[in-house]
Design a protein around this motif. Structure first.
Motif, PDB file in Angstrom:
ATOM      1  N   GLU A 145      45.033  36.169  27.988  1.00  0.00           N
ATOM      2  CA  GLU A 145      44.001  35.128  27.843  1.00  0.00           C
ATOM      3  C   GLU A 145      42.763  35.482  28.661  1.00  0.00           C
ATOM      4  O   GLU A 145      41.629  35.278  28.213  1.00  0.00           O
ATOM      5  N   VAL A 146      42.976  36.020  29.843  1.00  0.00           N
ATOM      6  CA  VAL A 146      41.826  36.400  30.687  1.00  0.00           C
ATOM      7  C   VAL A 146      41.035  37.500  29.994  1.00  0.00           C
ATOM      8  O   VAL A 146      39.803  37.482  29.978  1.00  0.00           O
ATOM      9  N   ALA A 147      41.758  38.464  29.408  1.00  0.00           N
ATOM     10  CA  ALA A 147      41.085  39.571  28.720  1.00  0.00           C
ATOM     11  C   ALA A 147      40.270  39.048  27.551  1.00  0.00           C
ATOM     12  O   ALA A 147      39.154  39.503  27.305  1.00  0.00           O
ATOM     13  N   ALA A 148      40.821  38.062  26.825  1.00  0.00           N
ATOM     14  CA  ALA A 148      40.086  37.490  25.691  1.00  0.00           C
ATOM     15  C   ALA A 148      38.816  36.803  26.173  1.00  0.00           C
ATOM     16  O   ALA A 148      37.755  36.918  25.558  1.00  0.00           O
ATOM     17  N   LEU A 149      38.904  36.114  27.293  1.00  0.00           N
ATOM     18  CA  LEU A 149      37.717  35.425  27.813  1.00  0.00           C
ATOM     19  C   LEU A 149      36.688  36.398  28.351  1.00  0.00           C
ATOM     20  O   LEU A 149      35.489  36.152  28.275  1.00  0.00           O
ATOM     21  N   GLN A 150      37.165  37.502  28.906  1.00  0.00           N
ATOM     22  CA  GLN A 150      36.249  38.496  29.471  1.00  0.00           C
ATOM     23  C   GLN A 150      35.785  39.495  28.438  1.00  0.00           C
ATOM     24  O   GLN A 150      34.968  40.363  28.735  1.00  0.00           O
ATOM     25  N   LYS A 151      36.355  39.387  27.242  1.00  0.00           N
ATOM     26  CA  LYS A 151      36.002  40.293  26.138  1.00  0.00           C
ATOM     27  C   LYS A 151      36.205  41.746  26.573  1.00  0.00           C
ATOM     28  O   LYS A 151      35.333  42.606  26.411  1.00  0.00           O
ATOM     29  N   THR A 152      37.358  41.999  27.124  1.00  0.00           N
ATOM     30  CA  THR A 152      37.694  43.350  27.529  1.00  0.00           C
ATOM     31  C   THR A 152      39.180  43.556  27.272  1.00  0.00           C
ATOM     32  O   THR A 152      39.885  42.665  26.811  1.00  0.00           O
ATOM     33  N   SER A 153      39.652  44.784  27.567  1.00  0.00           N
ATOM     34  CA  SER A 153      41.044  45.077  27.232  1.00  0.00           C
ATOM     35  C   SER A 153      41.976  44.528  28.304  1.00  0.00           C
ATOM     36  O   SER A 153      41.578  44.263  29.444  1.00  0.00           O
ATOM     37  N   LEU A 154      43.233  44.407  27.919  1.00  0.00           N
ATOM     38  CA  LEU A 154      44.255  43.887  28.828  1.00  0.00           C
ATOM     39  C   LEU A 154      44.395  44.805  30.040  1.00  0.00           C
ATOM     40  O   LEU A 154      44.451  44.358  31.188  1.00  0.00           O
ATOM     41  N   ALA A 155      44.439  46.104  29.778  1.00  0.00           N
ATOM     42  CA  ALA A 155      44.626  47.061  30.864  1.00  0.00           C
ATOM     43  C   ALA A 155      43.456  47.001  31.852  1.00  0.00           C
ATOM     44  O   ALA A 155      43.653  47.035  33.070  1.00  0.00           O
ATOM     45  N   GLN A 156      42.255  46.874  31.311  1.00  0.00           N
ATOM     46  CA  GLN A 156      41.062  46.790  32.170  1.00  0.00           C
ATOM     47  C   GLN A 156      41.113  45.580  33.074  1.00  0.00           C
ATOM     48  O   GLN A 156      40.802  45.640  34.264  1.00  0.00           O
ATOM     49  N   VAL A 157      41.512  44.449  32.493  1.00  0.00           N
ATOM     50  CA  VAL A 157      41.551  43.202  33.258  1.00  0.00           C
ATOM     51  C   VAL A 157      42.592  43.289  34.365  1.00  0.00           C
ATOM     52  O   VAL A 157      42.337  42.873  35.502  1.00  0.00           O
ATOM     53  N   ARG A 158      43.742  43.832  34.051  1.00  0.00           N
ATOM     54  CA  ARG A 158      44.801  43.920  35.058  1.00  0.00           C
ATOM     55  C   ARG A 158      44.342  44.813  36.211  1.00  0.00           C
ATOM     56  O   ARG A 158      44.480  44.455  37.383  1.00  0.00           O
ATOM     57  N   LEU A 159      43.789  45.961  35.843  1.00  0.00           N
ATOM     58  CA  LEU A 159      43.351  46.891  36.880  1.00  0.00           C
ATOM     59  C   LEU A 159      42.260  46.254  37.725  1.00  0.00           C
ATOM     60  O   LEU A 159      42.255  46.354  38.964  1.00  0.00           O
ATOM     61  N   ARG A 160      41.347  45.591  37.062  1.00  0.00           N
ATOM     62  CA  ARG A 160      40.242  44.958  37.782  1.00  0.00           C
ATOM     63  C   ARG A 160      40.756  43.868  38.719  1.00  0.00           C
ATOM     64  O   ARG A 160      40.289  43.719  39.848  1.00  0.00           O
ATOM     65  N   ALA A 161      41.751  43.109  38.248  1.00  0.00           N
ATOM     66  CA  ALA A 161      42.317  42.029  39.075  1.00  0.00           C
ATOM     67  C   ALA A 161      42.990  42.614  40.314  1.00  0.00           C
ATOM     68  O   ALA A 161      42.816  42.104  41.431  1.00  0.00           O
ATOM     69  N   PHE A 162      43.759  43.677  40.115  1.00  0.00           N
ATOM     70  CA  PHE A 162      44.477  44.265  41.250  1.00  0.00           C
ATOM     71  C   PHE A 162      43.487  44.836  42.263  1.00  0.00           C
ATOM     72  O   PHE A 162      43.669  44.669  43.474  1.00  0.00           O
ATOM     73  N   ARG A 163      42.454  45.507  41.773  1.00  0.00           N
ATOM     74  CA  ARG A 163      41.469  46.091  42.706  1.00  0.00           C
ATOM     75  C   ARG A 163      40.710  44.981  43.440  1.00  0.00           C
ATOM     76  O   ARG A 163      40.420  45.103  44.625  1.00  0.00           O
ATOM     77  N   ALA A 164      40.409  43.900  42.718  1.00  0.00           N
ATOM     78  CA  ALA A 164      39.684  42.790  43.348  1.00  0.00           C
ATOM     79  C   ALA A 164      40.543  42.133  44.419  1.00  0.00           C
ATOM     80  O   ALA A 164      40.054  41.738  45.485  1.00  0.00           O
ATOM     81  N   LEU A 165      41.818  42.019  44.140  1.00  0.00           N
ATOM     82  CA  LEU A 165      42.739  41.416  45.109  1.00  0.00           C
ATOM     83  C   LEU A 165      42.794  42.263  46.377  1.00  0.00           C
ATOM     84  O   LEU A 165      42.746  41.741  47.503  1.00  0.00           O
ATOM     85  N   GLN A 166      42.876  43.584  46.186  1.00  0.00           N
ATOM     86  CA  GLN A 166      42.923  44.494  47.331  1.00  0.00           C
ATOM     87  C   GLN A 166      41.635  44.391  48.136  1.00  0.00           C
ATOM     88  O   GLN A 166      41.662  44.347  49.379  1.00  0.00           O
TER      89      GLN A 166
END
Lengths: 269, 188
Positions: free
Chosen positions: B157-178
């Motif tokens: 759902e986050v990827a759909a809202l961000q209009k990007t791929s699932l893998a991109q969103v996950r990676l971005r979330a993990f890096r942002a958390l770090q």
């Protein structure tokens, strides 16, 4: 010792299930374990949000031109108000025109005469909703009239009371204000945890204060502390990754101030 | 005698999507949705909009937009996702009006509001620090973290809202958390 990839640790903090190697490494490496714990705490902090101001909902609805929708009850549409009011007014006025004699002195013949008396000349033809009232008038002196809006209390009531008795029926609804619940509320998303799943709890704290959430196994031993510290007011979402826990029954104890709740969870690997 | 003209009790409807459809004819159904999503929407905007005095207006603007666009909801996504998309667009529009586009690295360090004794007692110190550090992340990272953790959306759902791929969103979330963890550790 080579540490776990930071992205992997972040994904574990996010709720992903660790592989066997990752679990083994976490058991052996305190640094990765601490890193994971810090990230988990951070994700819990990110789940908190303040309560919106009390006036905001009403102000928003006003701006939209809407009204707060009370739960339950019914309300007449606008086109039915006029005939309903007319029926109520008639229901009040008719008995005034044909007031019966006191019960002790009236004879049976007089009762029949009164019951058969024609309707007063001033009675006007009402809207369709009130038509049954006129039809029943000659024989319904002592029976309550039945307009489309029920108002039995208004029949024969004092004139000042009739409009007031009608208003609540037209506009009010059974009030179902939510009962304030002492302490906090908790919702469990899934208390049967299958492989690859994690437990998700949604806690609603009415006020800020100390809060503890801890998982115990079937023997009463502490397995993991999900949250310990100050929390609230607002929503708090807790996750427990049960990948490393043996199958069985667990109890999640949640405590805030003097209030505590227990949630039973079954882990089935 | 039963009232032959009862109005529906919208609170009994579980489906947000059905309520939105019903709001075409009855505004009361939309009012129920406003009540249901009040906390979630306010929390999301609170994370994304660092100016508290503009938050209420931003919140109301989102609902005004949603009210105007309710006829165009086709049911291809959940109502919540649709509402958050409107909220994100509204926030981005608000940001564009606030300041010119600058590189995130060139922004000055935000001033942390020092917690006072009352804040410590109420435990808001950490929340205030977290909120301040979040502003150091990029807008996109802040949105992803808010949608994932505050709204509890899954990555699809986050990827759909961000209009990007699932893998991109996950990676971005993990890096942002770090990055967020590092910021909180360095500055506290």
């Amino acid at each position: 010792m080579k540490h776990l990839d930071p992205d992997l640790i972040a994904s574990l903090a996010d709720g992903a299930a660790p592989s066997g190697d990752a679990s083994a490494h976490l058991r052996a490496c305190a640094q990765c374990r601490d890193e994971l714990a810090e990230l988990k705490a951070l994700t819990q902090d990110l789940r908190r949000a303040p309560q919106p101001p009390k006036h905001l909902q009403q102000a928003t609805l006003q701006r939209l031109g809407l009204r707060a929708c009370k739960s339950g009850g019914w309300v007449l549409p606008r086109w039915a108000w006029a005939p309903a009011l007319a029926a109520l007014a008639l229901a009040w006025w008719l008995p005034q025109q044909q007031a019966p004699a006191p019960i002790q002195s009236i004879s049976q013949a007089q009762t029949q005469a009164l019951a058969q008396a024609p309707a007063p000349a001033k009675a006007k033809a009402p809207a369709p909703a009130a038509a049954p009232v006129l039809a029943a008038a000659p024989t319904a002196i002592q029976a309550p009239v039945q307009p489309s809006v029920e108002a039995p209390a208004a029949v024969g009531a004092a004139p000042e009371a009739a409009p007031q008795a009608a208003a609540p029926l037209l506009h009010s609804a059974p009030k179902e204000t939510p009962t304030p619940v002492a302490g906090f509320t908790v919702q469990v998303r899934n208390n049967l945890i299958k492989p690859g799943q994690s437990l998700a709890l949604s806690v609603e704290l009415p006020a800020a204060g100390s809060f503890l959430a801890r998982v115990y196994d079937g023997r009463g031993r502490s397995v993991e502390t999900l949250y310990e510290g100050v929390a609230g007011p607002g929503a708090l979402i807790l996750h427990w990754d049960a990948a490393g826990a043996p199958s069985g029954t667990y109890i999640v104890l949640l405590k805030s101030g003097a209030h505590s709740k227990k949630v039973q969870v079954l882990v089935a690997h | 005698m039963k009232n032959p003209l009862p109005r529906p009790n919208w609170h009994e409807h579980d489906s947000d999507e059905a309520l939105l459809q019903a709001s075409h004819a009855d505004g009361d159904a939309f009012a129920v949705l406003v009540g249901r999503y009040e906390k979630r929407l306010y929390g999301l905007l609170w994370r994304l909009c660092p100016k508290p005095d503009e938050l209420d207006d931003l919140y109301q603007q989102v609902w005004i937009r949603a009210w105007g666009a309710r006829l165009s909801f086709e049911g291809r996504s959940k109502f919540g996702t649709w509402l958050y998309a409107i909220a994100l667009n509204q926030v981005r529009e608000w940001r564009r009006k606030q300041k010119p586009q600058v590189d995130i690295d060139s922004l000055p360090e935000p001033e942390l509001r020092q917690p006072n004794a009352l804040d410590r007692l109420l435990g808001r110190a950490r929340d205030a620090r977290l909120q301040a550090h979040l502003q150091c992340l990029s807008d996109k990272d802040r949105e992803i973290l808010s949608l994932r953790y505050l709204q509890d959306l899954d990555y699809a759902e986050v990827a759909a809202l961000q209009k990007t791929s699932l893998a991109q969103v996950r990676l971005r979330a993990f890096r942002a958390l770090q990055r967020l963890k590092t910021l909180m550790k360095e500055r506290d």
